[in-house]
Every structure is written in structure tokens, then in C-alpha cells.
Design an enzyme around this catalytic site. Structure first.
Site, mmCIF file in Angstrom:
data_model
loop_
_atom_site.group_PDB
_atom_site.id
_atom_site.type_symbol
_atom_site.label_atom_id
_atom_site.label_comp_id
_atom_site.label_asym_id
_atom_site.label_seq_id
_atom_site.Cartn_x
_atom_site.Cartn_y
_atom_site.Cartn_z
ATOM 1 N N ASN A 168 0.857 -1.202 0.000
ATOM 2 C CA ASN A 168 0.000 0.000 0.000
ATOM 3 C C ASN A 168 0.884 1.240 0.000
ATOM 4 O O ASN A 168 1.948 1.260 0.624
ATOM 5 C CB ASN A 168 -0.915 0.059 1.225
ATOM 6 N N TYR A 172 0.220 10.307 3.917
ATOM 7 C CA TYR A 172 -0.237 10.580 5.276
ATOM 8 C C TYR A 172 0.796 11.499 5.921
ATOM 9 O O TYR A 172 1.983 11.150 5.967
ATOM 10 C CB TYR A 172 -0.317 9.299 6.115
ATOM 11 N N TRP A 186 -1.898 8.024 9.544
ATOM 12 C CA TRP A 186 -2.800 7.281 8.659
ATOM 13 C C TRP A 186 -4.118 7.146 9.394
ATOM 14 O O TRP A 186 -4.180 6.638 10.505
ATOM 15 C CB TRP A 186 -2.230 5.948 8.194
ATOM 16 N N GLU A 232 -1.046 0.942 -5.956
ATOM 17 C CA GLU A 232 -1.019 2.299 -6.527
ATOM 18 C C GLU A 232 0.008 2.406 -7.649
ATOM 19 O O GLU A 232 -0.112 3.256 -8.533
ATOM 20 C CB GLU A 232 -0.666 3.326 -5.433
ATOM 21 N N ASP A 281 -5.341 22.141 8.649
ATOM 22 C CA ASP A 281 -5.662 21.087 7.690
ATOM 23 C C ASP A 281 -6.385 21.618 6.451
ATOM 24 O O ASP A 281 -6.710 22.795 6.369
ATOM 25 C CB ASP A 281 -6.516 20.019 8.395
HETATM 26 C C1 LIG Z 1 -1.748 16.669 0.575
HETATM 27 C C2 LIG Z 1 -2.487 15.495 1.122
HETATM 28 C C3 LIG Z 1 -2.335 15.139 2.456
HETATM 29 C C4 LIG Z 1 -3.020 14.051 2.990
HETATM 30 N N1 LIG Z 1 -2.842 13.733 4.298
HETATM 31 C C5 LIG Z 1 -3.464 12.643 4.808
HETATM 32 C C6 LIG Z 1 -3.236 12.257 6.156
HETATM 33 O O1 LIG Z 1 -2.499 12.910 6.896
HETATM 34 N N2 LIG Z 1 -3.874 11.133 6.612
HETATM 35 C C7 LIG Z 1 -4.693 10.388 5.823
HETATM 36 O O2 LIG Z 1 -5.204 9.365 6.266
HETATM 37 N N3 LIG Z 1 -4.948 10.755 4.532
HETATM 38 C C8 LIG Z 1 -4.340 11.856 4.020
HETATM 39 N N4 LIG Z 1 -4.556 12.209 2.712
HETATM 40 C C9 LIG Z 1 -5.495 11.435 1.903
HETATM 41 C C10 LIG Z 1 -4.901 10.116 1.451
HETATM 42 O O3 LIG Z 1 -3.641 10.308 0.861
HETATM 43 C C11 LIG Z 1 -5.841 9.432 0.490
HETATM 44 O O4 LIG Z 1 -7.044 9.159 1.182
HETATM 45 C C12 LIG Z 1 -5.277 8.164 -0.118
HETATM 46 O O5 LIG Z 1 -6.232 7.614 -0.988
HETATM 47 C C13 LIG Z 1 -4.901 7.173 0.947
HETATM 48 O O6 LIG Z 1 -4.420 6.017 0.344
HETATM 49 P P1 LIG Z 1 -4.871 4.592 0.880
HETATM 50 O O7 LIG Z 1 -6.304 4.406 0.504
HETATM 51 O O8 LIG Z 1 -3.950 3.659 0.178
HETATM 52 O O9 LIG Z 1 -4.698 4.631 2.334
HETATM 53 C C14 LIG Z 1 -3.879 13.295 2.167
HETATM 54 C C15 LIG Z 1 -4.031 13.649 0.826
HETATM 55 C C16 LIG Z 1 -3.349 14.731 0.300
HETATM 56 C C17 LIG Z 1 -3.545 15.101 -1.146
#
Ligand SMILES: Cc1cc2nc3c(=O)[nH]c(=O)nc-3n(C[C@H](O)[C@H](O)[C@H](O)COP(=O)(O)O)c2cc1C
Length: 484
Positions: A168, A172, A186, A232, A281
Site C-alpha cells: 500500500n 499521510y 494514517w 497504486e 488542515d
Molecule cells: C496533501 C495530502 C495530504 C493528505 N494527508 C493525509 C493524512 O495525513 N492522513 C490520511 O489518512 N490521509 C491523508 N490524505 C489522503 C490520502 O492520501 C488518500 O485518502 C489516499 O487515498 C490514501 O491512500 P490509501 O487508501 O492507500 O490509504 C492526504 C491527501 C493529500 C492530497
């Protein structure tokens, strides 16, 4: 496509999409303030390269994806709709009707060949290896005055499911506690958190690698809402039209993109939590401090002259809106594979992804709009959608003024609003409980007799025919000499 981040920055220069900041600007609040100011200028302002962050000789790149033009450049397309069309084609395999048809399909088939990443042994991101390295060597930003500290805001966090080995990658944020320790934000619904849950059940340490500043298609892919279990890097390979090159980490059993600028290797222990936040945020508010797992650094590797790529989020619109817009367009054709009646969808910048989604449908049966709401609330990260607005297919959902007008004129509040409860985004501040709250759907489609609507629906006012043609011609003539 772009070999690496520097290649992308060079393309931004050619397109006059990047501003160099040669003045010394501090990573402590000043870079954040400049970025906020620039992001609020028309069209998202330029990408920024701070060449002299105060106290560091590593340049800081920010807002590189923060406009429609730059996100398209990053993903190698003229428009995001062009990309959606390519994905639609690939998701709808056809049997070629003849030789000519087969030849036409070749470029697409070639792109499928590029999906699987390959491992290389020599990687720019390992030009310098520092087992004793410290995060204090990097110009990590404190973005907003009340932030709990400095945060790595655009990391690609790599983990593997300890049982299945499935990779994955998620973006985060990571709050820097000291040179060797950070928070690992996360959220509970995300892929990294699931891997950590499995590791905790097994009582095992979870290896984690964090890539900073790989090429833009790879960086985008970590933010994409890929279904659980789908790598991804397959999406990244498709977007960059070439396999992603990975290199094995030095101290953990994980691979990272070879062209990353900086890589942090380490682990998260089972059971360990530490206060994280507050953080300014993308909701436009500070997120509340909460307990999150802790990342321990075992090794830093980096290019000889790395650039630190980061982002600043805050009151919308900021850079993350454009990353989200890419996901909206990329995932629409895939969502339509199970919900073909969806014509278009739009996440307004002010809705910060989870607060508002507007969906137009080809309405086919009574109650159809409510079926779409329920489907959305059951579909991956769309489950967070707090307000789902459903309109008929003739409404342009990208036009927010038109949507406001149609909703206002088409819904009867008591009849057309549907409430439900369920999981909500971890950043949701209005629900009584964290991560659990209510959601609302608004059926703003035209109501049918079969839905109990016995009245006549009014006809939309439009100019048509010769008078409309004449109006265009006259306007063409008079508009030249008229200035608003
Ligand atoms: C700039 C940015 C910062 C982010 N920060 C977080 C974060 O701190 N924690 C989180 O859970 N998702 C965060 N996200 C959203 C996740 O990256 C997004 O939900 C992603 O699909 C997560 O991947 P996963 O489904 O493989 O966990 C952020 C997205 C962006 C664009």
C-alpha cells in the site's frame, strides 16, 4: 513523461509555470504564508521553488501541482477529461473487428505492458546513505501559526500487509517530534492503518518506507483512492507510460521509487501511540490533537543534491484541490463501470472532497437518485460524502451556480432529503462522535408521477432558433467595443 522531479520542474520552467524565490524565506511559517498567498491568486498561482530556505541549502518545491495546467502536465495529458477517456477505453476492452482496429489498439496495449514496476539495483535516491541521518537536516515546514510543530506534508508512505505481502502507498502527513521520530497520521479507514492493524494483531513491528519527491505521476498515485489490495504503482505505471523503477531499501524489507529525492526508512511498533497535532488542515481549520502511531527512523537515503517537495493545505482552494480533481476525473470512468447511469460528478473546492459531491444521472426509474446516494455511501472513500446532491443529466455539475439554482428550484425539503448515518471522515468536525456521523442526500432531479409527483414540471427558459443565432451575432459585434 518525466524522468524525475527535476525533469518536471524543468518542464514547468519551459511552460513558465514556476516561480523561483531567491530571497531567503524561512521554513518556519514564512514559506507556508507565501504559498497560501500564491495559491489564492487566480488559477492557483505558479509552482514555487524556494532556493534559499533560511538555515538550509536544500531547495523547497511547493504548489507544483496547484493549477489545472500543472496537474495536467504532471500526468502527461492536455486535459483531465482526455485522461478519463483513455481510462474509459482501457476499462472497456473490445475485440478488434479487423486489422485496422487491432492496430489502433496497439498504443493502449503497450500502456498495459508498463503497469508492473521493476526493481533496479542502482538508484539516484541512494546516492547518499545515512544510517545516522536526522530529519533536522531537511527544510521541513511549520505551515501555520498554531501547528503542533513541523510536518512532512507530501510523503508517500509504503507498507506491506504483514500477512498477504500486498503493498500500500498512501500520503499521510508526519509530524516531526525529533530528528529520528515522527507521527504517522494514517487515518483509521486508510490502507496504511489496515496494515498496522494486522501487524498489531500479530504483535509485529511494521516496516515503513517514506519516499519524498519521486516523479509527479508516482507522487499523485499515493493520494489516489485506489481500492484496497490494488497497487497504486499500477496506476502510476499507467499514468507515466513506463514502469515505475523501484529499489530495495537498505534497512527495511520494502521497495521505493528509485527516482525519489529523499527516502526515510523505519518502522512503526505495535501498541505505540503519541499525541499528534494540531495541524492546519485542508478543511481550513486546525485538526484536533489525537493519538497516532509513531514512525521511528532507521536510515535516510537521498540524492546528492536533493530538492524537498512539500505542500501546504489550508482554507481552500489550495494545491490538494487539484490532486483531488485528478482523482475525480480518473475514477469517474471506473465508477461508471458499476454505476453506468452516472453522467458526471464534481467535488467543489469549498466542499473539501468529503463535504459535498454533485452527481448528474441519466434517471431511469423511480427512486433512482436515492439508489445513487446509497451506492456512493458504500463506495470506497466516497463513503465519506456528507452531502450528496443528485441532479438530472442535463445539468452541468461543474457549474456550481447552475447546481445551486437547480437544487433550489427542484427540491422539496421534506420530500427530497434523505438522511443516513455511517462512517465519516476523520477530519469531520461537526459530527457528535469522531469518524461516525450523519450524511444527507438531496434528490434534485425532476420528480416523476411514478414518484408521487402529480403536478406538471415547469419548462426551462431558453432562447432557441433564429433569435438565438441572431443574438450571438449581435453580441459578437457589440462585445468587441464594450469592456466590463
Ligand atoms: C496533501 C495530502 C495530504 C493528505 N494527508 C493525509 C493524512 O495525513 N492522513 C490520511 O489518512 N490521509 C491523508 N490524505 C489522503 C490520502 O492520501 C488518500 O485518502 C489516499 O487515498 C490514501 O491512500 P490509501 O487508501 O492507500 O490509504 C492526504 C491527501 C493529500 C492530497
Amino acid at each position: 513523461m518525466f524522468k524525475d522531479l527535476n525533469d518536471f520542474i524543468a518542464a514547468l520552467d519551459r511552460e513558465r509555470e514556476r516561480a523561483r524565490v531567491t530571497d531567503p524565506v524561512s521554513p518556519d511559517l514564512e514559506i507556508g504564508a507565501v504559498t497560501d498567498r500564491v495559491s489564492k491568486s487566480p488559477g492557483g498561482g505558479p509552482g514555487l521553488l524556494f532556493e534559499r530556505p533560511t538555515g538550509f541549502d536544500i531547495p523547497v518545491a511547493v504548489n507544483l501541482y496547484g493549477s489545472m495546467k500543472r496537474i495536467c502536465l504532471a500526468l502527461g495529458v492536455r486535459t483531465l477529461d482526455d485522461l478519463a477517456k483513455e481510462i474509459e477505453e482501457i476499462a472497456t476492452p473490445k475485440i478488434p473487428a479487423g486489422m485496422l482496429d487491432a492496430l489502433k489498439m496497439l498504443p493502449m496495449l503497450n500502456r498495459l505492458r508498463d503497469l508492473m514496476p521493476r526493481t533496479v539495483s542502482d538508484a539516484p535516491c541512494q546516492e547518499v546513505v545515512r544510517r545516522d541521518g536526522s530529519l533536522d537536516e531537511f527544510p521541513i515546514l511549520k505551515c501555520w501559526p498554531d501547528d503542533g510543530g513541523r510536518y512532512i506534508t507530501l510523503p508517500l508512505v509504503f507498507t506491506k500487509d504483514p500477512e498477504s505481502g500486498q503493498r500500500n502507498i498512501g500520503t499521510y502527513r508526519m509530524q516531526v517530534y525529533d530528528g529520528r521520530t515522527t507521527g504517522m497520521h494514517w487515518q483509521r479507514h486508510k490502507g496504511g492503518a489496515q496494515h498496522h492493524r494486522v501487524a498489531e494483531r500479530l504483535g509485529k513491528r511494521l516496516p515503513v518506507a517514506v519516499a519524498l519527491g519521486p516523479d509527479p505521476a508516482v507522487a499523485y498515485s499515493a493520494t489516489a483512492p485506489m481500492p484496497e489490495g490494488l497497487d497504486e504503482l499500477l496506476l502510476a505505471g499507467f499514468l507515466r507510460r513506463d514502469r515505475v523503477e523501484l529499489v530495495k531499501c537498505i534497512t527495511v524489507d520494502l521497495e521505493v521509487p528509485a527516482n525519489s529525492q529523499i527516502v526515510l526508512e523505519g518502522y512503526v511498533d505495535p501498541g505505540e501511540r503519541r499525541r499528534e497535532g494540531p495541524f492546519g488542515d485542508h478543511t481550513g481549520f486546525y485538526s484536533h490533537p489525537d493519538d497516532y502511531p509513531v514512525f521511528h527512523l532507521t536510515c535516510i537515503t537521498h540524492q546528492k543534491r536533493p530538492t524537498y517537495l512539500t505542500t501546504v493545505v489550508g482554507v481552500p482552494p489550495m494545491e490538494d484541490f487539484y490532486l483531488g480533481k485528478a482523482s475525480e476525473r480518473i475514477f469517474l470512468p471506473l465508477i461508471r463501470k458499476t454505476l453506468p447511469e452516472i453522467v458526471d460528478m464534481h467535488f467543489p473546492a469549498a466542499g473539501i472532497f468529503h463535504n459535498i459531491v454533485v452527481i448528474s444521472i441519466d434517471k431511469r426509474y423511480p427512486g433512482h437518485a436515492r439508489k445513487i446516494m446509497n451506492a456512493v455511501w458504500g463506495l470506497g472513500q466516497l463513503m465519506f460524502s456528507k452531502t450528496v446532491i443528485v441532479v438530472d443529466k442535463d445539468v452541468d455539475v461543474q457549474n456550481e451556480a447552475e447546481v445551486a439554482w437547480i437544487v433550489g428550484t427542484h427540491y422539496d425539503p421534506e420530500r427530497d432529503v434523505q438522511f443516513t448515518r455511517g462512517p465519516v471522515d476523520d477530519l469531520e468536525d461537526a459530527s457528535d462522535l469522531p469518524a461516525y456521523g450523519s450524511k444527507m442526500g438531496i434528490d434534485a432531479t425532476r420528480k416523476w408521477a411514478s414518484e408521487g409527483f402529480a403536478r406538471q414540471w415547469p419548462k426551462r427558459i431558453r432562447n432557441e432558433g433564429p433569435a438565438a443565432v441572431k443574438a450571438d451575432a449581435i453580441w459578437e459585434k457589440i462585445s468587441k467595443g464594450w469592456r466590463a
